[in-house]
Scaffold this motif. Structure first.
Motif, PDB file in Angstrom:
ATOM      1  N   ARG A  25      82.178  -5.527  29.733  1.00 44.02           N
ATOM      2  CA  ARG A  25      81.659  -4.183  29.512  1.00 44.02           C
ATOM      3  C   ARG A  25      81.863  -3.297  30.718  1.00 44.02           C
ATOM      4  NH1 ARG A  25      75.565  -5.091  28.262  1.00 44.02           N
ATOM      5  NH2 ARG A  25      75.879  -6.101  30.231  1.00 44.02           N
ATOM      6  N   GLY A  26      81.570  -3.806  31.906  1.00 42.71           N
ATOM      7  CA  GLY A  26      81.605  -2.979  33.097  1.00 42.71           C
ATOM      8  C   GLY A  26      82.971  -2.424  33.403  1.00 42.71           C
ATOM      9  N   LEU A  27      84.022  -3.209  33.223  1.00 40.88           N
ATOM     10  CA  LEU A  27      85.365  -2.757  33.547  1.00 40.88           C
ATOM     11  C   LEU A  27      85.851  -1.722  32.553  1.00 40.88           C
ATOM     12  CD1 LEU A  27      87.528  -3.155  35.604  1.00 40.88           C
ATOM     13  CD2 LEU A  27      88.448  -4.989  34.242  1.00 40.88           C
ATOM     14  N   ILE A  82      82.776  10.108  34.363  1.00 39.63           N
ATOM     15  CA  ILE A  82      83.863   9.389  33.686  1.00 39.63           C
ATOM     16  C   ILE A  82      83.295   8.255  32.846  1.00 39.63           C
ATOM     17  CG2 ILE A  82      85.846   7.871  34.070  1.00 39.63           C
ATOM     18  CD1 ILE A  82      86.466   9.666  36.549  1.00 39.63           C
ATOM     19  N   TRP A  83      82.372   7.486  33.419  1.00 31.55           N
ATOM     20  CA  TRP A  83      81.732   6.362  32.724  1.00 31.55           C
ATOM     21  C   TRP A  83      81.104   6.843  31.415  1.00 31.55           C
ATOM     22  CZ3 TRP A  83      81.231   1.224  34.423  1.00 31.55           C
ATOM     23  CH2 TRP A  83      80.328   0.437  33.726  1.00 31.55           C
ATOM     24  N   GLN A  84      80.332   7.915  31.492  1.00 30.17           N
ATOM     25  CA  GLN A  84      79.656   8.433  30.307  1.00 30.17           C
ATOM     26  C   GLN A  84      80.652   9.011  29.310  1.00 30.17           C
ATOM     27  OE1 GLN A  84      76.833  10.939  32.368  1.00 30.17           O
ATOM     28  NE2 GLN A  84      75.283   9.319  32.360  1.00 30.17           N
ATOM     29  N   GLY A  85      81.699   9.661  29.801  1.00 28.55           N
ATOM     30  CA  GLY A  85      82.718  10.212  28.911  1.00 28.55           C
ATOM     31  C   GLY A  85      83.421   9.130  28.116  1.00 28.55           C
ATOM     32  N   TYR A  86      83.787   8.046  28.784  1.00 27.36           N
ATOM     33  CA  TYR A  86      84.425   6.944  28.065  1.00 27.36           C
ATOM     34  C   TYR A  86      83.444   6.239  27.153  1.00 27.36           C
ATOM     35  CZ  TYR A  86      89.054   7.303  29.927  1.00 27.36           C
ATOM     36  OH  TYR A  86      90.313   7.748  30.206  1.00 27.36           O
ATOM     37  N   GLY A  87      82.198   6.166  27.571  1.00 26.70           N
ATOM     38  CA  GLY A  87      81.179   5.557  26.719  1.00 26.70           C
ATOM     39  C   GLY A  87      81.034   6.274  25.398  1.00 26.70           C
ATOM     40  N   GLU A  88      81.222   7.580  25.404  1.00 27.96           N
ATOM     41  CA  GLU A  88      81.117   8.357  24.164  1.00 27.96           C
ATOM     42  C   GLU A  88      82.201   7.978  23.164  1.00 27.96           C
ATOM     43  OE1 GLU A  88      81.114  12.426  25.434  1.00 27.96           O
ATOM     44  OE2 GLU A  88      79.137  12.239  26.373  1.00 27.96           O
ATOM     45  N   LYS A  89      83.289   7.382  23.627  1.00 29.86           N
ATOM     46  CA  LYS A  89      84.375   6.963  22.746  1.00 29.86           C
ATOM     47  C   LYS A  89      84.127   5.577  22.153  1.00 29.86           C
ATOM     48  CE  LYS A  89      87.657   9.672  25.396  1.00 29.86           C
ATOM     49  NZ  LYS A  89      88.864   9.677  26.200  1.00 29.86           N
ATOM     50  N   LEU A  90      83.103   4.887  22.644  1.00 27.97           N
ATOM     51  CA  LEU A  90      82.786   3.538  22.180  1.00 27.97           C
ATOM     52  C   LEU A  90      81.640   3.583  21.175  1.00 27.97           C
ATOM     53  CD1 LEU A  90      82.758   1.772  25.664  1.00 27.97           C
ATOM     54  CD2 LEU A  90      84.618   1.734  23.978  1.00 27.97           C
ATOM     55  N   SER A  91      81.531   2.527  20.380  1.00 27.72           N
ATOM     56  CA  SER A  91      80.385   2.431  19.483  1.00 27.72           C
ATOM     57  C   SER A  91      79.132   2.212  20.325  1.00 27.72           C
ATOM     58  CB  SER A  91      80.571   1.279  18.491  1.00 27.72           C
ATOM     59  OG  SER A  91      80.521   0.044  19.174  1.00 27.72           O
TER      60      SER A  91
END
Length: 161
Positions: free
Chosen positions: A150-152, A17-26
């Motif tokens: 960032r963490g949240l 989940i963390w990595q999936g949401y990270g892909e949506k961020l710059s």
């Protein structure tokens, strides 16, 4: 979430989940999942999904998260141990926080050392001392964009939003 461990395990599921949401961020907003882990823990009168976040580096970033269900309670509480830095002398400290179902952040005061056992002991004390007025339910979670840490940000999707 507290009833069924994901097929990939709590850490594996949370990392995905963390990595999936990270892909949506710059790129500049992404934080690697280094150190991220999650386990179901049983405390005195509660059970919790205990999350260790990547190392906190800025004020308001969380070291740990506990999604806690007290014995006999229908809903859960979302407690954090957050990193702080004194603007006066630059000394680091921690703050206990809570996110409510309506997206509010509560400051519960000074926190313990950023050690898992110390945080879980503080969680037990919070549960013993208070009854949440706006406890998070299984469907209720912090609203996205409220924290700025960032963490949240990487945990938003874990709880349904």
């Amino acid at each position: 979430m507290l009833d069924h461990e994901p097929t990939a395990g709590f850490t594996g599921g949370l990392t995905a989940i963390w990595q999936g949401y990270g892909e949506k961020l710059s790129e500049s907003e992404r934080l690697p999942a280094d150190g991220l882990s999650a386990d179901l823990v049983q405390g005195d009168g509660y059970r919790a999904l205990f999350v260790v976040l990547p190392p906190a580096g800025a004020p308001s970033e969380a070291h740990f998260v506990a999604v806690v269900q007290a014995a006999g309670a229908e809903g859960c509480r979302y407690l954090t141990l957050e990193h702080g830095v004194s603007p006066v002398d630059g000394q680091a400290y921690t703050v206990l926080g809570e996110w409510t179902a309506d997206g509010r952040h509560l400051n519960l005061g000074s926190g313990p050392a950023a050690e898992p056992g110390d945080f879980l002991a503080a969680v037990g004390r919070v549960l013993a001392q208070s009854v949440p007025v706006h406890a998070a339910t299984r469907a209720g979670v912090p609203e996205s964009g409220k924290s700025g840490g960032r963490g949240l940000r990487g945990l938003r999707g874990l709880f349904g939003r």
